[in-house]
Design a protein around this motif. Sequence first.
Motif, PDB file in Angstrom:
ATOM      1  N   SER A  68      -9.488 -11.281 -13.801  1.00  0.00           N
ATOM      2  CA  SER A  68      -8.097 -11.201 -14.262  1.00  0.00           C
ATOM      3  C   SER A  68      -7.985 -11.599 -15.729  1.00  0.00           C
ATOM      4  CB  SER A  68      -7.197 -12.104 -13.418  1.00  0.00           C
ATOM      5  OG  SER A  68      -7.124 -11.621 -12.095  1.00  0.00           O
ATOM      6  N   ALA A  71      -4.288  -4.621 -12.584  1.00  0.00           N
ATOM      7  CA  ALA A  71      -4.957  -3.313 -12.551  1.00  0.00           C
ATOM      8  C   ALA A  71      -3.936  -2.191 -12.787  1.00  0.00           C
ATOM      9  CB  ALA A  71      -5.686  -3.119 -11.231  1.00  0.00           C
ATOM     10  N   SER A 126      -0.577 -11.394  -5.933  1.00  0.00           N
ATOM     11  CA  SER A 126      -1.639 -10.384  -5.998  1.00  0.00           C
ATOM     12  C   SER A 126      -1.871 -10.010  -7.467  1.00  0.00           C
ATOM     13  CB  SER A 126      -1.266  -9.159  -5.169  1.00  0.00           C
ATOM     14  OG  SER A 126      -1.090  -9.493  -3.825  1.00  0.00           O
ATOM     15  N   GLU A 160       2.695   1.559  -3.312  1.00  0.00           N
ATOM     16  CA  GLU A 160       1.860   2.089  -4.396  1.00  0.00           C
ATOM     17  C   GLU A 160       1.776   3.609  -4.328  1.00  0.00           C
ATOM     18  OE1 GLU A 160      -2.545   1.679  -6.444  1.00  0.00           O
ATOM     19  OE2 GLU A 160      -1.931   0.195  -4.950  1.00  0.00           O
ATOM     20  N   ALA A 197       0.838  -1.204   0.000  1.00  0.00           N
ATOM     21  CA  ALA A 197       0.000   0.000   0.000  1.00  0.00           C
ATOM     22  C   ALA A 197       0.874   1.256   0.000  1.00  0.00           C
ATOM     23  CB  ALA A 197      -0.948   0.003   1.199  1.00  0.00           C
ATOM     24  N   LEU A 211       3.930  -7.357  -7.118  1.00  0.00           N
ATOM     25  CA  LEU A 211       2.580  -7.844  -6.819  1.00  0.00           C
ATOM     26  C   LEU A 211       2.299  -9.156  -7.547  1.00  0.00           C
ATOM     27  CD1 LEU A 211       0.612  -4.472  -6.968  1.00  0.00           C
ATOM     28  CD2 LEU A 211       0.856  -5.947  -4.950  1.00  0.00           C
ATOM     29  N   GLN A 227      -4.603  -9.683  -9.464  1.00  0.00           N
ATOM     30  CA  GLN A 227      -5.563  -8.652  -9.871  1.00  0.00           C
ATOM     31  C   GLN A 227      -5.015  -7.249  -9.635  1.00  0.00           C
ATOM     32  OE1 GLN A 227      -9.548  -9.035  -8.435  1.00  0.00           O
ATOM     33  NE2 GLN A 227      -9.928 -10.923  -9.557  1.00  0.00           N
ATOM     34  N   GLN A 228      -4.351  -7.033  -8.506  1.00  0.00           N
ATOM     35  CA  GLN A 228      -3.758  -5.722  -8.228  1.00  0.00           C
ATOM     36  C   GLN A 228      -2.682  -5.393  -9.253  1.00  0.00           C
ATOM     37  OE1 GLN A 228      -2.879  -6.264  -3.851  1.00  0.00           O
ATOM     38  NE2 GLN A 228      -3.098  -4.036  -3.965  1.00  0.00           N
ATOM     39  N   SER A 229      -1.861  -6.375  -9.562  1.00  0.00           N
ATOM     40  CA  SER A 229      -0.804  -6.183 -10.534  1.00  0.00           C
ATOM     41  C   SER A 229      -1.381  -5.837 -11.902  1.00  0.00           C
ATOM     42  CB  SER A 229       0.049  -7.455 -10.621  1.00  0.00           C
ATOM     43  OG  SER A 229       0.983  -7.351 -11.666  1.00  0.00           O
TER      44      SER A 229
END
Length: 185
Positions: A90, A58, A52, A24, A21, A47, A54-56
Amino acid sequence: DTNPEALGVLLRAHLQVKDFASCEKVARDLAARHNDLSGIQTLAESLLSSGSIQQSLALYKEFSGQLSHPESLQHALDAAFQKVNEDAPSLEIIREMYGQLSDKAHYIEATEQLAHTLVHAGELTRARDLYRELTEAEPENPIHQQHYRQVLAKLGEDPAVRTLTSAEGEQAFMVDELQMTAHTV
């Protein structure tokens, strides 16, 4: 905030302790204030490595137009695609980004995987649309046609399988009568 080198050091420190967090926030500051996307790239890779996905994805999606090395984006997408088994969100992002990269082979592969995933999730309407797209993109592939017909049958939309309406039944009966009359004449 005004020193990009100091922000880079701070970014690496947050990455070492897996404080994604905070990482980012620093990566976004680097991108916004100094037009330096290396932090975004590094964070997205970290990520992805940590699971992670989905975060990556995104982040890659948000900054894909600004990243200077499409081959590194391609590599990241390939790595993510290997990790996302039946994760429809994803797969949607991966599919879209392969389309942006004009990578037809991977786009088709991601579309197939997404369609299969949607069938298993019971989202048959969306799966039908994807299989239709696949049959149009690769009309020589009989597997796409087969999957498309199977989904149509599950939806009750396959004209060869579905129940006829009363009007359609009457028309079919009339055709049968006309054919019988034609044979006797």
